[in-house]
Design an enzyme around this catalytic site. Structure first.
Site, PDB file in Angstrom:
ATOM      1  N   HIS A 188      -1.283  -0.379  -9.903  1.00 30.33           N
ATOM      2  CA  HIS A 188      -1.990  -1.268  -8.954  1.00 30.33           C
ATOM      3  C   HIS A 188      -2.493  -2.526  -9.672  1.00 30.33           C
ATOM      4  O   HIS A 188      -3.688  -2.843  -9.649  1.00 30.33           O
ATOM      5  CB  HIS A 188      -3.143  -0.533  -8.262  1.00 30.33           C
TER       6      HIS A 188
ATOM      7  N   ARG B  58       0.861  -1.190   0.000  1.00 27.11           N
ATOM      8  CA  ARG B  58       0.000   0.000   0.000  1.00 27.11           C
ATOM      9  C   ARG B  58       0.894   1.236   0.000  1.00 27.11           C
ATOM     10  O   ARG B  58       1.967   1.242   0.600  1.00 27.11           O
ATOM     11  CB  ARG B  58      -0.900   0.027   1.250  1.00 27.11           C
TER      12      ARG B  58
HETATM   13  P1  NAP Z   1      -1.824 -10.775   5.496  1.00 22.65           P
HETATM   14  O1  NAP Z   1      -1.842 -12.238   5.226  1.00 22.65           O
HETATM   15  O2  NAP Z   1      -2.823 -10.208   6.432  1.00 22.65           O
HETATM   16  O3  NAP Z   1      -0.352 -10.408   5.985  1.00 22.65           O
HETATM   17  C1  NAP Z   1      -0.040  -9.162   6.535  1.00 22.65           C
HETATM   18  C2  NAP Z   1       1.350  -9.246   7.150  1.00 22.65           C
HETATM   19  O4  NAP Z   1       1.683  -7.948   7.663  1.00 22.65           O
HETATM   20  C3  NAP Z   1       1.419 -10.225   8.334  1.00 22.65           C
HETATM   21  O5  NAP Z   1       2.637 -10.911   8.316  1.00 22.65           O
HETATM   22  C4  NAP Z   1       1.355  -9.289   9.543  1.00 22.65           C
HETATM   23  O6  NAP Z   1       1.982  -9.791  10.707  1.00 22.65           O
HETATM   24  C5  NAP Z   1       2.137  -8.111   9.023  1.00 22.65           C
HETATM   25  N1  NAP Z   1       1.865  -6.912   9.806  1.00 22.65           N
HETATM   26  C6  NAP Z   1       0.698  -6.264   9.993  1.00 22.65           C
HETATM   27  N2  NAP Z   1       0.871  -5.208  10.808  1.00 22.65           N
HETATM   28  C7  NAP Z   1       2.174  -5.191  11.150  1.00 22.65           C
HETATM   29  C8  NAP Z   1       2.964  -4.360  11.990  1.00 22.65           C
HETATM   30  N3  NAP Z   1       2.443  -3.306  12.640  1.00 22.65           N
HETATM   31  N4  NAP Z   1       4.283  -4.648  12.133  1.00 22.65           N
HETATM   32  C9  NAP Z   1       4.821  -5.708  11.488  1.00 22.65           C
HETATM   33  N5  NAP Z   1       4.123  -6.544  10.681  1.00 22.65           N
HETATM   34  C10 NAP Z   1       2.819  -6.280  10.525  1.00 22.65           C
HETATM   35  O7  NAP Z   1      -1.976  -9.959   4.128  1.00 22.65           O
HETATM   36  P2  NAP Z   1      -1.641 -10.445   2.643  1.00 22.65           P
HETATM   37  O8  NAP Z   1      -2.750 -11.247   2.088  1.00 22.65           O
HETATM   38  O9  NAP Z   1      -0.270 -11.035   2.626  1.00 22.65           O
HETATM   39  O10 NAP Z   1      -1.648  -9.029   1.889  1.00 22.65           O
HETATM   40  C11 NAP Z   1      -0.753  -7.990   2.269  1.00 22.65           C
HETATM   41  C12 NAP Z   1      -1.192  -6.677   1.632  1.00 22.65           C
HETATM   42  O11 NAP Z   1      -0.916  -6.713   0.224  1.00 22.65           O
HETATM   43  C13 NAP Z   1      -2.698  -6.406   1.688  1.00 22.65           C
HETATM   44  O12 NAP Z   1      -3.070  -5.844   2.934  1.00 22.65           O
HETATM   45  C14 NAP Z   1      -2.888  -5.423   0.560  1.00 22.65           C
HETATM   46  O13 NAP Z   1      -2.737  -4.125   1.060  1.00 22.65           O
HETATM   47  C15 NAP Z   1      -1.736  -5.740  -0.403  1.00 22.65           C
HETATM   48  N6  NAP Z   1      -2.191  -6.285  -1.689  1.00 22.65           N
HETATM   49  C16 NAP Z   1      -1.867  -5.604  -2.828  1.00 22.65           C
HETATM   50  C17 NAP Z   1      -2.262  -6.100  -4.059  1.00 22.65           C
HETATM   51  C18 NAP Z   1      -1.866  -5.394  -5.327  1.00 22.65           C
HETATM   52  O14 NAP Z   1      -2.396  -5.731  -6.395  1.00 22.65           O
HETATM   53  N7  NAP Z   1      -0.944  -4.466  -5.277  1.00 22.65           N
HETATM   54  C19 NAP Z   1      -3.009  -7.292  -4.139  1.00 22.65           C
HETATM   55  C20 NAP Z   1      -3.334  -7.939  -2.960  1.00 22.65           C
HETATM   56  C21 NAP Z   1      -2.916  -7.434  -1.737  1.00 22.65           C
HETATM   57  P3  NAP Z   1       1.407 -11.110  11.446  1.00 22.65           P
HETATM   58  O15 NAP Z   1       1.795 -12.263  10.530  1.00 22.65           O
HETATM   59  O16 NAP Z   1       2.135 -11.141  12.726  1.00 22.65           O
HETATM   60  O17 NAP Z   1      -0.082 -10.921  11.535  1.00 22.65           O
END
Ligand code: NAP
Length: 310
Positions: A273, A225
């Site tokens: 994006h 993001r």
């Molecule tokens: P996820 O499974 O919820 O993983 C989020 C990760 O971030 C987890 O490892 C979490 O830690 C960590 N995290 C959250 N808050 C934190 C903090 N304060 N300090 C350190 N680590 C923290 O999400 P995901 O499915 O992998 O997706 C990640 C992001 O990618 C989404 O939220 C979205 O914004 C983005 N995304 C972008 C696209 C695109 O097309 N560009 C597509 C899909 C997603 P824990 O493991 O300890 O919970």
């Protein structure tokens, strides 16, 4: 009894999703009504895109869950009118799409592909890249997408680190967690890849101080993001040469405004994006599985923790 499903997203999304959703729902052998326009008090589930016009959930008194079409939920987690379970999207297409995008952009910089393809001028410039095993890649965010992308790079030989909120153990990835270990996760890294959610805690995770921990000449890759990076600090690091290049898929304002310096900066690549869009064929089975679970009184998949914001 009929299950009523409100599809709350753009008309363009409805055109793409209607058939895959109907095909999956037909397999449940239940009666259902799937429409983009249903009376609020008969809706059982809302399939939701965070850019939809629906922001007031109070009238949906019978609704059992909101099923988000996107992985990111920052636009909906703080909505105080939403008091029922919220599930986000996790599916094979999102993971595979992100793996392919991340690997592609890492390999571009790792191999120095631009050096070869930009100079078709008859000058012989031998450029041998280091091996992947000589490069450190740090993932900020070691969730579904960070872990799958990290494992793909590890299989190519990169030394992979990951940083998460809570302590984790992932095969082949050196794991760090919490604010105290962020510096160690970044220290000397050749690449940083941001796959954190947008929450109050993650804003400006990459800033003047944390950028400074990366190896001189490092690459920043952000498919997470826009809010995760302090734009001014990144531009300064690019101009000073500390960061060699930034490949950015997400921005604080989207579409990225025409006048934004990222568009014209020679060391920035902007992609619109598109790292990992939700694909209807991959997400429809997950949505329908959650509806099946809701109907059978089972817990929903991929529930969002509204307190944490992801
Ligand atoms: P996820 O499974 O919820 O993983 C989020 C990760 O971030 C987890 O490892 C979490 O830690 C960590 N995290 C959250 N808050 C934190 C903090 N304060 N300090 C350190 N680590 C923290 O999400 P995901 O499915 O992998 O997706 C990640 C992001 O990618 C989404 O939220 C979205 O914004 C983005 N995304 C972008 C696209 C695109 O097309 N560009 C597509 C899909 C997603 P824990 O493991 O300890 O919970």
């Amino acid at each position: 009894m009929t299950i009523n499903i409100l599809f709350s997203a753009s008309s363009e999304a409805w055109d793409r999703y209607e058939q895959p959703l109907r095909a999956q729902l037909d397999m449940l052998k239940i009666q259902y009504q799937l429409e983009p326009d249903l009376a609020a008090d008969i809706v059982d589930y809302i399939v939701y895109a965070p850019n939809s016009e629906l922001v007031e959930f109070s009238p949906y008194t019978r609704c059992k869950a909101v099923l988000n079409l996107w992985a990111g939920v920052e636009n909906i987690t703080s909505n105080t009118t939403l008091n029922i379970p919220l599930a986000r999207m996790v599916d094979h297409g999102l993971s595979q799409g992100m793996v392919e995008w991340v690997v592609g952009h890492v390999m571009r910089h790792h191999l120095g592909i631009d050096l070869q393809i930009n100079d078709q001028d008859g000058v012989w410039r031998p450029h041998a890249a280091p091996l992947a095993e000589d490069r450190i890649v740090t993932f900020l965010g070691l969730g579904v997408l960070g872990t799958s992308s990290g494992q793909a790079l590890r299989q190519l030989g990169f030394k992979v680190r990951g940083w998460s909120k809570r302590k984790k153990s992932v095969d082949g990835i050196k794991c760090y967690h919490g604010d105290d270990e962020l510096k160690d996760a970044l220290s000397g890294a050749d690449f940083v890849i941001l796959l954190l959610p947008d929450t109050p805690e993650t804003k400006n995770t990459l800033n003047r101080d944390t950028l400074g921990h990366l190896k001189k000449g490092a690459f920043v890759i952000n498919p997470g993001r826009g809010s995760l990076i302090d734009d001014e600090a990144l531009l300064m690091s690019l101009d000073s040469g500390h960061i060699a290049h930034a490949t950015l898929d997400v921005f604080r304002i989207e579409p990225l405004p025409e006048a934004h310096p990222f568009w014209s900066h020679p060391k920035v690549t902007v992609t619109p994006h598109i790292a990992a869009p939700t694909r209807p064929e991959c997400s429809a089975p997950v949505i329908v599985e959650n509806i099946r679970r809701g109907e059978n009184g089972e817990s929903f998949l991929h529930l969002v923790d509204r307190q944490s914001g992801y």
